[in-house]
Design a protein around this motif. Structure first.
Motif, PDB file in Angstrom:
ATOM      1  N   GLY A 348      29.332  32.369  10.734  1.00  0.00           N
ATOM      2  CA  GLY A 348      29.175  32.182  12.137  1.00  0.00           C
ATOM      3  C   GLY A 348      27.985  32.556  12.658  1.00  0.00           C
ATOM      4  O   GLY A 348      27.678  31.921  13.633  1.00  0.00           O
ATOM      5  N   LYS A 349      27.059  33.393  12.144  1.00  0.00           N
ATOM      6  CA  LYS A 349      26.040  33.712  12.570  1.00  0.00           C
ATOM      7  C   LYS A 349      24.944  32.547  12.799  1.00  0.00           C
ATOM      8  O   LYS A 349      24.248  32.214  13.578  1.00  0.00           O
ATOM      9  CB  LYS A 349      25.260  34.863  12.047  1.00  0.00           C
ATOM     10  CG  LYS A 349      25.869  36.219  12.230  1.00  0.00           C
ATOM     11  CD  LYS A 349      25.153  37.369  11.527  1.00  0.00           C
ATOM     12  CE  LYS A 349      25.781  38.773  11.851  1.00  0.00           C
ATOM     13  NZ  LYS A 349      25.323  39.899  10.964  1.00  0.00           N
ATOM     14  N   LYS A 350      24.943  31.487  11.613  1.00  0.00           N
ATOM     15  CA  LYS A 350      24.271  30.516  11.482  1.00  0.00           C
ATOM     16  C   LYS A 350      24.559  29.519  12.375  1.00  0.00           C
ATOM     17  O   LYS A 350      23.593  28.961  12.928  1.00  0.00           O
ATOM     18  CB  LYS A 350      24.097  30.249   9.857  1.00  0.00           C
ATOM     19  CG  LYS A 350      23.442  31.069   8.796  1.00  0.00           C
ATOM     20  CD  LYS A 350      23.438  30.445   7.676  1.00  0.00           C
ATOM     21  CE  LYS A 350      22.805  31.678   6.580  1.00  0.00           C
ATOM     22  NZ  LYS A 350      22.775  31.112   4.976  1.00  0.00           N
ATOM     23  N   LEU A 351      25.828  29.316  12.491  1.00  0.00           N
ATOM     24  CA  LEU A 351      26.357  28.369  13.553  1.00  0.00           C
ATOM     25  C   LEU A 351      25.679  28.734  14.871  1.00  0.00           C
ATOM     26  O   LEU A 351      25.358  27.725  15.505  1.00  0.00           O
ATOM     27  CB  LEU A 351      27.724  28.254  13.349  1.00  0.00           C
ATOM     28  CG  LEU A 351      28.234  27.247  12.247  1.00  0.00           C
ATOM     29  CD1 LEU A 351      30.021  27.472  12.159  1.00  0.00           C
ATOM     30  CD2 LEU A 351      28.073  26.033  12.210  1.00  0.00           C
ATOM     31  N   ASN A 352      25.806  29.965  15.187  1.00  0.00           N
ATOM     32  CA  ASN A 352      25.627  30.451  16.543  1.00  0.00           C
ATOM     33  C   ASN A 352      24.277  30.252  16.661  1.00  0.00           C
ATOM     34  O   ASN A 352      23.701  29.861  18.169  1.00  0.00           O
ATOM     35  CB  ASN A 352      26.067  31.742  16.912  1.00  0.00           C
ATOM     36  CG  ASN A 352      27.601  31.964  16.816  1.00  0.00           C
ATOM     37  OD1 ASN A 352      28.556  31.089  17.348  1.00  0.00           O
ATOM     38  ND2 ASN A 352      28.000  33.206  16.447  1.00  0.00           N
ATOM     39  N   VAL A 353      23.066  30.358  15.816  1.00  0.00           N
ATOM     40  CA  VAL A 353      21.755  30.243  15.988  1.00  0.00           C
ATOM     41  C   VAL A 353      21.577  28.524  16.238  1.00  0.00           C
ATOM     42  O   VAL A 353      20.818  28.425  17.070  1.00  0.00           O
ATOM     43  CB  VAL A 353      21.030  31.042  14.946  1.00  0.00           C
ATOM     44  CG1 VAL A 353      19.513  30.589  15.086  1.00  0.00           C
ATOM     45  CG2 VAL A 353      21.439  32.558  14.839  1.00  0.00           C
ATOM     46  N   ARG A 354      22.105  28.069  15.396  1.00  0.00           N
ATOM     47  CA  ARG A 354      21.656  26.596  15.108  1.00  0.00           C
ATOM     48  C   ARG A 354      22.211  25.787  16.521  1.00  0.00           C
ATOM     49  O   ARG A 354      21.594  24.906  16.988  1.00  0.00           O
ATOM     50  CB  ARG A 354      22.424  25.884  13.920  1.00  0.00           C
ATOM     51  CG  ARG A 354      22.232  24.436  14.004  1.00  0.00           C
ATOM     52  CD  ARG A 354      20.797  24.023  13.978  1.00  0.00           C
ATOM     53  NE  ARG A 354      20.825  22.741  13.636  1.00  0.00           N
ATOM     54  CZ  ARG A 354      20.701  21.606  14.560  1.00  0.00           C
ATOM     55  NH1 ARG A 354      21.082  22.127  15.892  1.00  0.00           N
ATOM     56  NH2 ARG A 354      20.725  20.408  14.115  1.00  0.00           N
ATOM     57  N   PHE A 355      23.227  26.211  17.135  1.00  0.00           N
ATOM     58  CA  PHE A 355      23.913  25.335  18.148  1.00  0.00           C
ATOM     59  C   PHE A 355      24.208  26.398  19.489  1.00  0.00           C
ATOM     60  O   PHE A 355      25.015  26.039  20.330  1.00  0.00           O
ATOM     61  CB  PHE A 355      25.413  24.985  17.686  1.00  0.00           C
ATOM     62  CG  PHE A 355      25.486  23.953  16.533  1.00  0.00           C
ATOM     63  CD1 PHE A 355      24.837  22.741  16.831  1.00  0.00           C
ATOM     64  CD2 PHE A 355      25.525  24.223  15.285  1.00  0.00           C
ATOM     65  CE1 PHE A 355      24.927  21.736  15.837  1.00  0.00           C
ATOM     66  CE2 PHE A 355      25.707  23.349  14.403  1.00  0.00           C
ATOM     67  CZ  PHE A 355      25.193  22.106  14.376  1.00  0.00           C
ATOM     68  N   HIS A 356      23.376  27.347  19.690  1.00  0.00           N
ATOM     69  CA  HIS A 356      23.386  28.106  20.963  1.00  0.00           C
ATOM     70  C   HIS A 356      24.786  28.704  21.203  1.00  0.00           C
ATOM     71  O   HIS A 356      25.149  28.497  22.381  1.00  0.00           O
ATOM     72  CB  HIS A 356      22.708  27.383  21.924  1.00  0.00           C
ATOM     73  CG  HIS A 356      21.668  26.659  21.815  1.00  0.00           C
ATOM     74  ND1 HIS A 356      20.399  27.297  21.847  1.00  0.00           N
ATOM     75  CD2 HIS A 356      21.199  25.309  21.378  1.00  0.00           C
ATOM     76  CE1 HIS A 356      19.674  26.307  21.568  1.00  0.00           C
ATOM     77  NE2 HIS A 356      20.034  25.292  21.378  1.00  0.00           N
ATOM     78  N   GLY A 357      25.416  29.193  20.179  1.00  0.00           N
ATOM     79  CA  GLY A 357      26.861  29.684  20.363  1.00  0.00           C
ATOM     80  C   GLY A 357      26.773  31.218  20.368  1.00  0.00           C
ATOM     81  O   GLY A 357      25.807  31.894  20.355  1.00  0.00           O
ATOM     82  N   ARG A 358      27.998  31.722  20.516  1.00  0.00           N
ATOM     83  CA  ARG A 358      28.257  32.932  20.548  1.00  0.00           C
ATOM     84  C   ARG A 358      29.706  33.241  20.025  1.00  0.00           C
ATOM     85  O   ARG A 358      30.654  32.736  20.336  1.00  0.00           O
ATOM     86  CB  ARG A 358      28.374  33.630  22.238  1.00  0.00           C
ATOM     87  CG  ARG A 358      29.088  32.866  23.053  1.00  0.00           C
ATOM     88  CD  ARG A 358      28.789  33.302  24.403  1.00  0.00           C
ATOM     89  NE  ARG A 358      28.873  34.792  24.606  1.00  0.00           N
ATOM     90  CZ  ARG A 358      28.559  35.482  25.797  1.00  0.00           C
ATOM     91  NH1 ARG A 358      27.997  34.813  26.844  1.00  0.00           N
ATOM     92  NH2 ARG A 358      28.701  36.820  25.731  1.00  0.00           N
ATOM     93  N   GLY A 359      29.676  34.598  19.516  1.00  0.00           N
ATOM     94  CA  GLY A 359      31.013  34.873  18.981  1.00  0.00           C
ATOM     95  C   GLY A 359      30.825  35.955  17.695  1.00  0.00           C
ATOM     96  O   GLY A 359      29.730  36.291  17.405  1.00  0.00           O
ATOM     97  N   GLY A 360      32.099  36.289  17.177  1.00  0.00           N
ATOM     98  CA  GLY A 360      32.069  36.808  16.010  1.00  0.00           C
ATOM     99  C   GLY A 360      33.431  37.309  15.604  1.00  0.00           C
ATOM    100  O   GLY A 360      34.367  36.844  16.063  1.00  0.00           O
ATOM    101  N   GLY A 361      33.531  38.437  14.796  1.00  0.00           N
ATOM    102  CA  GLY A 361      34.907  38.919  14.288  1.00  0.00           C
ATOM    103  C   GLY A 361      34.770  39.650  13.233  1.00  0.00           C
ATOM    104  O   GLY A 361      33.879  40.338  12.751  1.00  0.00           O
ATOM    105  N   LYS A 362      35.709  39.596  12.325  1.00  0.00           N
ATOM    106  CA  LYS A 362      35.803  40.312  10.875  1.00  0.00           C
ATOM    107  C   LYS A 362      35.512  39.527   9.769  1.00  0.00           C
ATOM    108  O   LYS A 362      35.451  38.160  10.019  1.00  0.00           O
ATOM    109  CB  LYS A 362      37.361  40.918  11.103  1.00  0.00           C
ATOM    110  CG  LYS A 362      37.554  41.843  12.006  1.00  0.00           C
ATOM    111  CD  LYS A 362      39.148  42.264  11.851  1.00  0.00           C
ATOM    112  CE  LYS A 362      39.333  43.302  12.989  1.00  0.00           C
ATOM    113  NZ  LYS A 362      40.835  43.881  12.908  1.00  0.00           N
ATOM    114  N   PRO A 363      35.427  40.114   8.745  1.00  0.00           N
ATOM    115  CA  PRO A 363      35.150  39.309   7.452  1.00  0.00           C
ATOM    116  C   PRO A 363      36.033  38.054   7.178  1.00  0.00           C
ATOM    117  O   PRO A 363      35.491  37.201   6.873  1.00  0.00           O
ATOM    118  CB  PRO A 363      35.195  40.383   6.298  1.00  0.00           C
ATOM    119  CG  PRO A 363      35.005  41.630   6.742  1.00  0.00           C
ATOM    120  CD  PRO A 363      35.517  41.552   8.318  1.00  0.00           C
ATOM    121  N   ALA A 364      37.233  38.186   7.511  1.00  0.00           N
ATOM    122  CA  ALA A 364      38.260  37.214   7.198  1.00  0.00           C
ATOM    123  C   ALA A 364      38.506  36.218   8.232  1.00  0.00           C
ATOM    124  O   ALA A 364      39.018  35.104   8.266  1.00  0.00           O
ATOM    125  CB  ALA A 364      39.611  37.745   6.907  1.00  0.00           C
TER     126      ALA A 364
END
Length: 388
Positions: A348-364
């Protein structure tokens, strides 16, 4: 100091005065003008300063500083000239109506509950009062009715300047400690309050007092009120809205509450039907996915947030290690990504960096939003999975 004509006669609309000074206001397009006499009320007591014209030049605000009345004009005036001033009477009279109505409401609340009006704001559309204790809607309705009785009685609004010995014996409301002469606004039987602002001469000029909103605020209640022309405009708008809603629902105005209830019930039924249909559609989609898939990256258009999570979980239940579901929302994609046996937070972190995103959550499971093209997002998603 400037002679304040509004203290002699609040209904003075035009006057003549001599320009004592005119200075340009640094950093602003305007001038600060002081006259020897004025009918313009400076900001105070919760009420905005008057607007109007002086010598044909627009006055956009009036304030007080060090005992002087300062007129903020859009153009310069010549010092020593005798000029004619005219206040914007429509604006001033409306403020007088609202302010006098506020006194009546606040006086009634204080008399019944002992609460103080600890925050008063008189804008050019609504008037708000903050009382330092709870009031129910039913209690406020009763107070509103009493306040309007004061309007119907057409009581005189007295302005008093009591001497110190008389003031010491007088009961009156006051928000602040006052040095020097105290000005009292007295509505017989309803309120007696220290106030420097302008008010109507009799309560009948208020026209009507209407409470239009209430909300809990800092342990008490904030009350929003309109009176006079503002109350009439509020009634007219609500009437237009009711007629429009009545036409849309094909229901008579007195049947609107029941029509809205029926509409809400039908809406809830449709929501339940949509949820069931989405679940069934998700089941059919999942059946088409090979059980030996290493991952799934799905792009959807007709799901809600719950439907996205449901589809992701069904894919994971089929045995797919990682599943991402992306939903188009305007210029962005909402996403939810999950796994039963991997920590997908780094993905998720890589996607957010690459596509100017935001978000997160738990391991699953993670969720968020990003901006990009479907083809590019899908390719990068696959690239991350293959590197892992």
């Amino acid at each position: 100091m400037t002679e304040r004509l509004y203290n002699q006669d609040v209904y003075t609309k035009t006057f003549t005065g001599t320009v004592r000074s005119c200075t340009e206001v640094p950093g602003q397009e305007g001038y600060e003008v002081i006259l020897d006499r004025t009918a313009f009320f400076p900001e105070g007591g919760g009420q905005y300063g008057d607007i109007g014209t002086i010598g044909g030049v627009r006055v956009r605000d009036t304030k007080e500083r060090d005992g002087e009345v300062l007129h903020y004009t859009e153009g310069p005036l010549q010092e020593g000239d005798t000029v004619e001033g005219e206040i914007d009477w429509k604006v001033r009279f409306s403020r007088m109506q609202q302010h006098t109505a506020e006194h009546i409401l606040s006086g009634l609340v204080h008399g019944r509950f002992g609460y103080q009006n600890v925050g008063f704001h008189l804008g050019d559309d609504i008037c708000t009062m903050d009382f330092n204790g709870p009031i129910t809607r039913e209690e406020m309705e009763e107070i509103e009715h009493e306040a309007n009785r004061a309007v119907y009685e057409d009581l005189p609004v007295h302005i008093l300047y009591p001497p110190e010995e008389e003031l010491q014996k007088m009961e009156y409301r006051s928000k602040i400690e006052i040095d020097g002469q105290v000005r009292i606004v007295w509505v017989p039987g309803y309120d007696r309050c220290a106030c420097c602002a302008t008010h109507v001469g009799s309560t009948g000029e208020i026209g009507q007092i209407k409470v239009i909103a209430m909300m809990n605020y800092k342990g008490g209640v904030r009350v929003t009120m309109v009176s006079g022309d503002r109350a009439l405009l509020d009634h007219e708008k609500r009437e237009r809205d009711m007629k429009e809603i009545s036409a849309m629902l094909s229901a008579k105005e007195d049947e609107l509450p029941e029509a809205v209830r029926r509409l809400m019930e039908e809406n809830e039924d449709r929501k339940c039907q949509i949820i069931e249909l989405q679940k069934r559609m998700n089941e059919l989609k999942v059946q088409q996915i090979p059980e030996d898939s290493r991952y799934q990256c799905l792009f959807e258009t007709n799901l809600n947030q719950n439907g996205m999570r449901d589809l992701m979980n069904k894919v994971l239940e089929r045995g797919v290690p990682i599943c991402g579901v992306f939903l188009k929302r305007g210029e962005q994609y909402q996403y939810v990504i999950g796994s039963r046996d991997r920590d997908i937070r780094e993905l998720g972190k890589k996607l957010n960096v690459r596509f100017h995103g935001r978000g997160g959550g738990k391991p699953a499971m993670i969720q968020g939003s990003l901006t990009g093209e479907e083809k590019t997002i899908k390719a990068y998603f696959e690239e991350i999975i293959n590197v892992q």
